[in-house]
Design an enzyme around this catalytic site. Structure first.
Site, PDB file in Angstrom:
ATOM      1  N   SER A  62       0.858  -1.186   0.000  1.00  0.00           N
ATOM      2  CA  SER A  62       0.000   0.000   0.000  1.00  0.00           C
ATOM      3  C   SER A  62       0.889   1.229   0.000  1.00  0.00           C
ATOM      4  CB  SER A  62      -0.878  -0.019   1.258  1.00  0.00           C
ATOM      5  OG  SER A  62      -1.511   1.231   1.483  1.00  0.00           O
ATOM      6  N   TYR A  72      -3.146  -0.458  10.064  1.00  0.00           N
ATOM      7  CA  TYR A  72      -2.982  -0.752   8.640  1.00  0.00           C
ATOM      8  C   TYR A  72      -1.604  -0.317   8.154  1.00  0.00           C
ATOM      9  CZ  TYR A  72      -4.245  -0.880   3.648  1.00  0.00           C
ATOM     10  OH  TYR A  72      -4.300  -1.147   2.300  1.00  0.00           O
TER      11      TYR A  72
END
Length: 264
Positions: A147, A160
């Protein structure tokens, strides 16, 4: 360079969580390049069946299995089942993931741990068990879905970001340990994509929509199909000497500090 370098005919690709969204788009890319697609979901037979039907509707040979990628016993059992029923796994895309948007001071330890378990520990579990077969067979491809949060922080995504930052380094360590077995391990880091989840904010005048378009040098949201090229490349012979990298498919966001307020 021959186009045959990108041919995946006869390869078996396991895409965890590839029952919808970006995972499905990447899996479709591999399928159209010739791979047999295997996807999983941890609980919903309906979602697996619907996904398999969707793949088959566009001419892709596909199979679905139900198991939890955080449960090592279930992972081991289903890898054996997949390899017996479909064939040895040549390509693994660790796509399954979750996010909990909670300010850090309000986040319970259990919530933080849940994200780490799915987004970081499960790629470790699935990869090490798939890699055992790849080592015996003399090679394979592993792609971890990272990501932009592998590089940057953002409000309310501490777990995250921690998981995806860890996944970037796990990718490098997998490459370090397994490259000598002809296993190429790399990552893909998606930017902001036009999906059903982002549809409510992808409207003119919405502050986040305007922010993303102005912050992205390409001037648009990504189309899910924009991920297919990177997925095919990292799954194919074309990447046989590429190890330990994360390819950011982000329209250039990570390349720039952004526009000053006095620029159009």
């Amino acid at each position: 360079m021959s186009i045959n370098l990108f041919d995946l005919t006869g390869k078996v690709a396991l895409v965890t969580g590839g029952v919808h969204g970006l995972g499905m788009s990447m899996a479709k890319g591999l399928g159209h390049a010739g791979a047999k697609i295997v996807v999983n979901d941890r609980s919903s037979e309906e979602s697996v069946n619907n996904a398999v039907a969707e793949y088959k509707s566009v001419g892709i040979e596909a199979y679905g299995y139900i198991f939890d990628v955080t449960d090592e016993a279930a992972v081991i059992a289903n890898i054996a089942k997949i390899e017996a029923e479909v064939g040895p796994i040549d390509i693994l895309i660790n796509n399954a993931g979750i996010i909990k948007r909670i300010p850090m001071v309000d986040m319970e330890v259990e919530d933080f741990e849940a994200v780490i378990k799915v987004d970081l520990i499960s790629p470790f579990i699935v990869s090490k068990n798939v890699a055992k077969g790849m080592i015996k067979r003399g090679g394979g491809k592993i792609i971890n879905i990272c990501s932009m949060m592998s590089e940057l922080g953002r409000d309310s995504v501490s777990a995250y970001a921690a998981a995806k930052g860890g996944l970037k380094m796990l990718t490098k360590n997998m490459a370090t340990e397994w490259a000598k077995f002809n296993i190429q391990t790399n990552g893909i880091g998606p930017g902001y994509f036009a999906t059903s989840q982002t549809a409510p904010i992808r409207v003119d005048g919405h502050p986040f929509n305007d922010f993303i378009i102005s912050r992205t040098p390409a001037g648009r949201w990504g189309d899910p199909d924009d991920l297919q090229g990177a997925a095919i490349f990292l799954s194919s012979k074309a990447s046989d000497f590429v190890n330990g990298h994360v390819v950011y498919v982000d329209g250039g966001i990570l390349a720039t500090i952004g526009k000053p307020s006095n620029e159009d």
